[in-house]
Design an enzyme around this catalytic site. Structure first.
Site, PDB file in Angstrom:
ATOM      1  N   CYS A 164      33.908  -3.633  43.488  1.00  0.00           N
ATOM      2  CA  CYS A 164      33.846  -2.323  44.158  1.00  0.00           C
ATOM      3  C   CYS A 164      35.074  -1.513  43.793  1.00  0.00           C
ATOM      4  O   CYS A 164      34.983  -0.511  43.093  1.00  0.00           O
ATOM      5  CB  CYS A 164      33.762  -2.514  45.672  1.00  0.00           C
ATOM      6  SG  CYS A 164      32.198  -3.172  46.253  1.00  0.00           S
TER       7      CYS A 164
ATOM      8  N   GLU B 158      38.457  -3.433  43.565  1.00  0.00           N
ATOM      9  CA  GLU B 158      39.525  -4.420  43.607  1.00  0.00           C
ATOM     10  C   GLU B 158      40.377  -4.404  42.343  1.00  0.00           C
ATOM     11  O   GLU B 158      39.858  -4.457  41.231  1.00  0.00           O
ATOM     12  CB  GLU B 158      38.942  -5.817  43.818  1.00  0.00           C
ATOM     13  CG  GLU B 158      38.041  -5.928  45.032  1.00  0.00           C
ATOM     14  CD  GLU B 158      36.604  -5.496  44.757  1.00  0.00           C
ATOM     15  OE1 GLU B 158      36.176  -4.458  45.307  1.00  0.00           O
ATOM     16  OE2 GLU B 158      35.924  -6.182  43.989  1.00  0.00           O
TER      17      GLU B 158
END
Length: 794
Positions: free
Chosen positions: A438, A440
């Site tokens: 997402c 990270e």
């Protein structure tokens, strides 16, 4: 070379259509093969690392070879597009699980009678009690089990293996034979007198060498298949293509690639290898694709063996391969926290070079053309925007955003680099990295960064209000921090909340340290390990601390909700004294029954996060500090450290289901806020106020934050509106904002799509760190997206 058209040619159109129409199914192929191996003598005579190397070899030598009609890049995870394997050594699905996967209305996997029979007669009898999931659940403490059941946190490794990592550029310079030579060199340096771990290192290195050879064998099986097909092929053009595919598969991955086609095919074989070895938790992808492919692109253009159009066709064929691979089947809480087919392969474009100069090149723009033209869910895509990057690159990305696709997402390169340097990476490794999954952050090709699970910030506060008792499960799972109705000051209440956060983080980390050790001991990953820097040099596995950097993230969820809860209590109970905390708790326990005026006061006449209001935003900062202090820097089993992320995937829906009514006016069971975004509908002063609120957070002390915004199409319909959106992005990034993404759609359109899904099959929305078809989202998630504030002006 291949196609010479400016737009998607017929080949790509057919491959794309085939991928879109393919139905996700469960295949028992991998489960059957791995069970055959573990029943054999070969599995009992060797060490666990060698077991894993040999089982990988067995899989790659026996799994079906699929070359789809007309494709240029070959290799599938299963025997056909979207035929998705299972991983019984990690999690062994029950027959009930398979029925659920087969019949559920969203993210289903069709399972025929043959796989049910296979599981009943062979897979379940062998793996029940032996899977990693069974090991994990038997080792977790009652405190962990109670907190997990209550919805305090989730566990990422409960049904999937670690492996949240991204590749760097090493495979474009070395073939698997070169990696085997590196392994032999490390083996030759082992000192069995001075190093008490020398034998363990020997076994791991031998397993890596077996895995490298297995990938070569897998590729050469494709070469054989291509030659077989060529003999039967009637079209001279396709016969020639199959001959070239055979040549490419003989060359890579055994040797380093020489051209653009070989580079893409090499990576794809590696990708299939990684996701065949385990059902790694999302994200594996080539990373900085424009940087890795740029030398091959330049060389091909200069030699006349490649054109822009043929490069685009190869890239589009490559894009289809990602879309053919749904995320492996998930059930229970794991399905709730990540309810999507998307496997989060987030390709990074733009950013900086290793030396700190601008990394945007002509290939970066070509990849954006591919993203816009293909308009498929996988791979996910993002642009890294640095202060040194050209404005034309940002605006080109935003023109794609304007189409309502939800891709690419926009990331702040300069913040990413700062985040990684703060966490101990070299600045060069940080510049070569980016964000994956997402949002990270990681040092690509050099870091094992594990997402351990989501943490429900709002639920912990509900436990605090009830002195450690969970009203839903009626179990005392938290600390006895005192009768909250008797707290005389807001600071006393917040201190109790801080203690509860620490208490549940302790439970979570204790559990994860055990889980990490279990994977280290029982399920090493020799193939993934040989790809990640320093594993070969150290003779240590990816799961065992072999990577240069080792990080664990715990993802906080509900920042907006908990901020507005605290703002409401401070404002209404302690500052203005319009009601007591005892009465407020009673109203929450009753889900506001008979208390609608009070709920409306909380909703509409209380300071809210997301409006550039320091009253609420200062409380966001206090929550951030409490969570950060509970997590950051704590040691991991692999020799790294824990850090925080702030993102939800779809877990904000699940966390809302297990959390009662809250003092911001939210009713029991409704979603909590997602990422670092404001509560849905609470941001009422435009997107500029939103970024000012969110910009007060110290993003640099995280490993990633996720900000969603929703605009009406009219706001960015012309060049002026698009330029204003670019200014908004640049302004947020000057505040060190990590990430921002946009839905460009009206609530009216989404409501109509709910009523007439057949008319909106291609409607794509941004959910959290990924895009999905709106009609494939569950009803609760659809409602949450609709309720997000729809900005009509800046």
């Amino acid at each position: 070379m291949f196609g010479e058209e400016d737009k998607m040619n017929e080949r790509i159109r057919k491959l794309r259509e085939q991928s879109l129409k393919a139905v996700p199914t469960m295949t028992g192929e991998r489960a059957k093969l791995i069970t055959e191996f573990f029943k054999s003598d070969a599995a009992t005579r060797v060490s666990i690392p060698l077991q894993r190397g040999l089982v990988f070899k067995y899989l790659m030598e026996h799994k079906a070879i699929c070359i789809n009609e007309g494709e240029l890049i070959v290799g599938e995870r299963g025997p056909a597009p979207k035929a998705t394997p299972t991983y019984p050594e990690v999690t062994c699905h029950s027959l009930e699980d398979i029925d659920i996967l087969d019949t559920r209305p969203k993210t289903s996997f069709k399972a025929d009678a043959s796989i049910k029979k296979l599981y009943k007669e062979e897979i379940i009898p062998f793996w029940k009690g032996r899977s990693m999931r069974d090991r994990i659940m038997s080792e977790m403490t009652p405190e962990w089990q109670d907190a997990y059941e209550a919805g305090i946190f989730t566990e990422f490794m409960e049904q999937r293996a670690p492996g949240h990592t991204v590749l760097d550029g090493k495979i474009y310079k070395k073939g698997m034979l070169d990696f085997k030579r590196d392994i032999e060199e490390s083996l030759s340096k082992l000192d069995f007198l001075a190093d008490l771990d020398a034998f363990d290192k020997q076994e791991e290195l031998k397993a890596m060498a077996i895995a490298a050879g297995a990938l070569i064998a897998y590729a050469r099986r494709h070469a054989e298949k291509a030659r077989e097909l060529a003999k039967k092929e009637k079209s001279p053009a396709r016969k020639k293509e199959l001959g070239l595919i055979a040549e490419v598969c003989e060359r890579v991955p055994a040797h380093a690639p020489r051209d653009f086609h070989e580079a893409l095919q090499y990576y794809w074989f590696v990708h299939v290898g990684v996701i065949t070895e385990y059902n790694t938790w999302d994200s594996f992808n080539p990373g900085r694709l424009d940087q890795h492919l740029w030398p091959f692109y330049q060389k091909g253009l200069a030699e006349g063996t490649l054109t822009r159009e043929s490069a685009k066709e190869l890239l589009e064929a490559f894009w289809v391969k990602f879309n053919n691979q749904p995320a492996p089947p998930k059930v229970g809480v794991t399905a709730e926290e990540s309810g999507t087919y998307t496997d989060f392969a987030l390709i990074n474009v733009g950013g900086l070079k290793t030396d700190g100069t601008d990394g945007v090149n002509d290939l970066s723009y070509l990849i954006l053309d591919v993203i816009e033209e293909m308009r498929i869910l996988q791979p996910s895509s993002m642009v890294q925007i640095s202060a040194k990057g050209p404005e034309s690159f940002l605006l080109r990305a935003l023109r794609i955003v304007r189409t309502g696709f939800g891709q690419p997402s926009i990331f702040n390169t300069d913040a990413i680099v700062k985040e990684m340097v703060r966490a101990g990476k070299s600045v060069e490794d940080a510049r070569d990295g980016g964000s994956s999954g997402c949002v990270e952050t990681g040092a690509f090709g050099k870091e094992a960064y594990l997402l351990t699970g989501y943490f429900n910030l709002a639920k912990v506060f509900e436990i605090t209000l009830h002195d450690g008792l969970d009203p839903r499960t009626e179990k005392r799972i938290g600390l006895r921090t005192g009768d909250s109705a008797k707290f005389r000051t807001f600071d006393e209440l917040f201190e109790a909340y801080r203690k509860q956060i620490r208490h549940f983080v302790d439970i979570k980390i204790r559990g994860n340290n055990v889980i990490e050790k279990l994977f280290m001991e029982y399920l090493p990953a020799p193939f993934l390990s040989l790809l990640v820097s320093d594993c070969i040099e150290r003779g240590k596995d990816y799961h065992g601390g072999g990577a240069r950097y080792n990080t664990n993230y715990i993802q906080g969820v509900g920042v907006g909700t908990i901020t507005d809860i605290l703002s409401s209590i401070q404002y209404n109970v302690y500052d203005n004294k319009t009601l007591t905390l005892k009465k407020l708790i009673a109203a929450l326990d009753a889900d506001f029954a008979g208390q609608e005026p009070l709920r409306q006061r909380f909703l509409n006449r209380t300071p809210k996060y997301g409006n550039d209001d320091d009253y609420a935003d200062s409380l966001m900062k206090r929550v951030f500090e409490a969570y950060f202090e509970a997590v950051d820097g704590r040691p991991t089993v692999r020799g790294g450290a824990y850090h925080i992320d702030l993102l939800p995937t779809t877990c904000h829906i699940y966390f809302g289901k297990v959390t009662g009514a809250t003092a911001d006016g939210r009713k029991a069971g409704e979603p909590v806020s997602e990422g670092v975004s404001p509560v849905q509908g609470a941001d009422r002063h435009g997107p500029t106020a939103v970024i000012k609120s969110v910009g007060k957070m110290d993003h640099i002390r995280t490993g990633g934050t996720l900000l969603n915004q929703k605009f009406t199409p009219q706001l960015i319909a012309d060049d002026e509106g698009l330029a204003d959106l670019g200014h908004l992005v640049r302004s947020y990034f000057r505040m060190d904002g990590h990430h921002i993404q946009f839905n460009v759609v009206t609530a009216d359109t989404l409501r109509d799509a709910q009523k007439h899904p057949e008319k909106y099959r291609d409607l794509i929305v941004r959910v959290a760190g990924y895009s999905d078809y709106f009609v494939d989202c569950g009803k609760e998630l659809q409602e949450e997206i609709i309720k997000r504030t729809e900005h009509q002006e800046y």
